[in-house]
Design an enzyme around this catalytic site. Structure first.
Site, PDB file in Angstrom:
ATOM      1  N   ASP A  15       0.850  -1.192   0.000  1.00 21.84           N
ATOM      2  CA  ASP A  15       0.000   0.000   0.000  1.00 21.84           C
ATOM      3  C   ASP A  15       0.887   1.244   0.000  1.00 21.84           C
ATOM      4  OD1 ASP A  15      -1.941   1.899   0.326  1.00 21.84           O
ATOM      5  OD2 ASP A  15      -2.812   1.048   2.143  1.00 21.84           O
ATOM      6  N   ASP A  34      -3.300   2.745  -5.545  1.00 25.91           N
ATOM      7  CA  ASP A  34      -2.197   2.773  -4.568  1.00 25.91           C
ATOM      8  C   ASP A  34      -2.048   1.479  -3.788  1.00 25.91           C
ATOM      9  OD1 ASP A  34      -4.460   2.918  -3.037  1.00 25.91           O
ATOM     10  OD2 ASP A  34      -3.875   4.706  -1.903  1.00 25.91           O
ATOM     11  N   GLU A  35      -2.648   0.386  -4.282  1.00 31.06           N
ATOM     12  CA  GLU A  35      -2.616  -0.848  -3.507  1.00 31.06           C
ATOM     13  C   GLU A  35      -2.642  -2.064  -4.425  1.00 31.06           C
ATOM     14  OE1 GLU A  35      -4.671  -1.722   0.657  1.00 31.06           O
ATOM     15  OE2 GLU A  35      -6.113  -1.750  -0.998  1.00 31.06           O
TER      16      GLU A  35
END
Length: 406
Positions: A9, A104-105
């Site tokens: 993350d 973002d992950e």
């Protein structure tokens, strides 16, 4: 045997990218906003801003109260997408990405040659050093490793920022007891209330609850999944089917009027229709909404025979528009459109009486020209005056298609 599910993350991703590109922002509280306006909310916040209670969803007015010197930066989705791609490219050198969960992950599976917790810690340290060299020194990531994806996600959150946390089966459930119920993915305000109604107010009580109790709380098979995930077991949810396609936009000051809100609505509709066709889906309903500066909202929907035809969609929008309230003196603040329900093209038999082959060819030609020559090369007239607005936005669970939304 160590667990192999890994969640990576990126920490405060949008804000960190801005701080990477603009050194003068480093060390300062930064809030990322869709438009610079007092009526909007932060869609991301820097590590420094979070220390003062500024987070995703914080209204701009509240953010200024929490820290008068907070720096508000208008989001730049195209740049965040570029950093996302650089992140994936650098990561693939170390291990394949099993699934991109959001911008973002990502979810990965640990390589089989990593055998011990010590090996894993050294492996992820090397990975972070590579990311730092290829992406930047400010954009950091947190890594969670656990027996299943759910716990790996929780571990990455527990290790923030820039940490690495391993949860093994032997650590369960006691390693979770220091958390709050709302720290768990899938437990929001309403679910927390339902847990309380069943006498579950702590994580210790959650982890000791029976399968039947959790099924009753969730009211679905998701309660069974939660029971097994908390014990480090692997169960998979069935794949979800896309139910809606839509766009919304907070209006800039110059378009907070009748002409402006109508033009932006047309622009949003045309973007959504292009996405619909690219995904090879049909729609049989359209909803439009307007939010006003006095916090009042209007929405209305219309149904039609399933189609991909922008001419039909534009006609439907105009019919909806006839029913909008005339809020004399109260400007519109935001607008949006949503297609629903959706039907895969493979399940649609075109209506011989209503299907218009000429319209179909025109829509396909417009899509092709806009892909080849750039967005808004060809557009329907209703969007004129708003073509530079309603830009690409990044949702929490979907990577935008720059070709159709850029």
């Amino acid at each position: 045997m160590i667990p192999r599910d890994v969640i990576i993350d990126l920490d405060c991703f949008f804000a960190s990218v801005e701080q990477e590109l603009r050194p003068e922002l480093r060390g300062r509280p930064v809030g990322i906003v869709p438009v610079v306006a007092e009526s909007t909310s932060c869609i991301a916040a820097s590590k420094e801003a979070k220390k003062f209670g500024i987070k995703t969803g914080t209204r701009v007015r509240e953010a200024r109260q929490l820290h008068p010197d907070v720096v508000l930066v208008e989001s730049r989705p195209a740049i965040y997408l570029e950093f996302h791609r650089r992140f994936l490219t650098a990561l693939e050198v170390f291990m394949p990405v099993a699934e991109v969960m959001s911008i973002d992950e990502v979810w990965c599976r640990l390589p089989e040659n990593i055998k011990t917790p010590e090996d894993a810690a050294k492996f992820f340290l090397r990975m972070k050093e590579t990311l730092r060299a290829q992406i930047g020194e400010v954009v950091t990531c947190s890594v969670g490793m656990a027996p299943n994806r759910f716990l790996a996600k929780l571990a990455s959150d527990m290790g923030k920022p820039n940490g690495f946390l391993l949860i093994q089966k032997a650590d369960l459930p006691h390693c979770l007891h220091r958390l709050k119920l709302r720290d768990f993915c899938g437990i929001g305000r309403n679910m927390e209330r339902r847990l309380h109604d069943h006498g579950i107010t702590t994580v210790a009580q959650l982890t000791s609850a029976s399968r039947e109790t959790l099924h009753a709380v969730w009211g679905s098979i998701n309660g069974f999944h939660m029971y097994h995930w908390l014990r480090g077991e692997v169960t998979e949810l069935p794949p979800t089917q896309r139910r809606t396609i839509g766009h919304s936009h907070i209006l800039p000051t110059k378009l907070r009027n009748e002409i402006g809100v109508r033009a932006v609505s047309h622009r949003l509709l045309q973007k959504a229709a292009t996405r619909l066709r690219k995904l090879d889906m049909y729609a049989s309903g359209l909803q439009a909404f307007i939010k006003y500066e006095d916090k009042q909202e209007w929405s209305r929907e219309i149904r039609f025979t399933e189609t991909q035809d922008s001419f039909v969609f534009l006609n439907a929008l105009e019919k909806l528009w006839e029913h909008r309230p005339r809020k004399g003196g109260i400007p519109p603040q935001a607008t949006g459109v949503t297609f629903a329900p959706l039907i895969p093209a493979s399940r649609v038999t075109p209506d011989l009486l209503l299907h218009n082959p000429a319209h179909e060819k025109i829509c396909q030609a417009m899509d092709a020209l806009n892909r080849r020559l750039g967005k808004n090369t060809v557009t329907f007239g209703g969007a004129l005056g708003a073509l530079e607005y309603a830009p690409m936005r990044i949702a929490f669970t979907r990577i935008p298609d720059q070709e159709t939304e850029g």
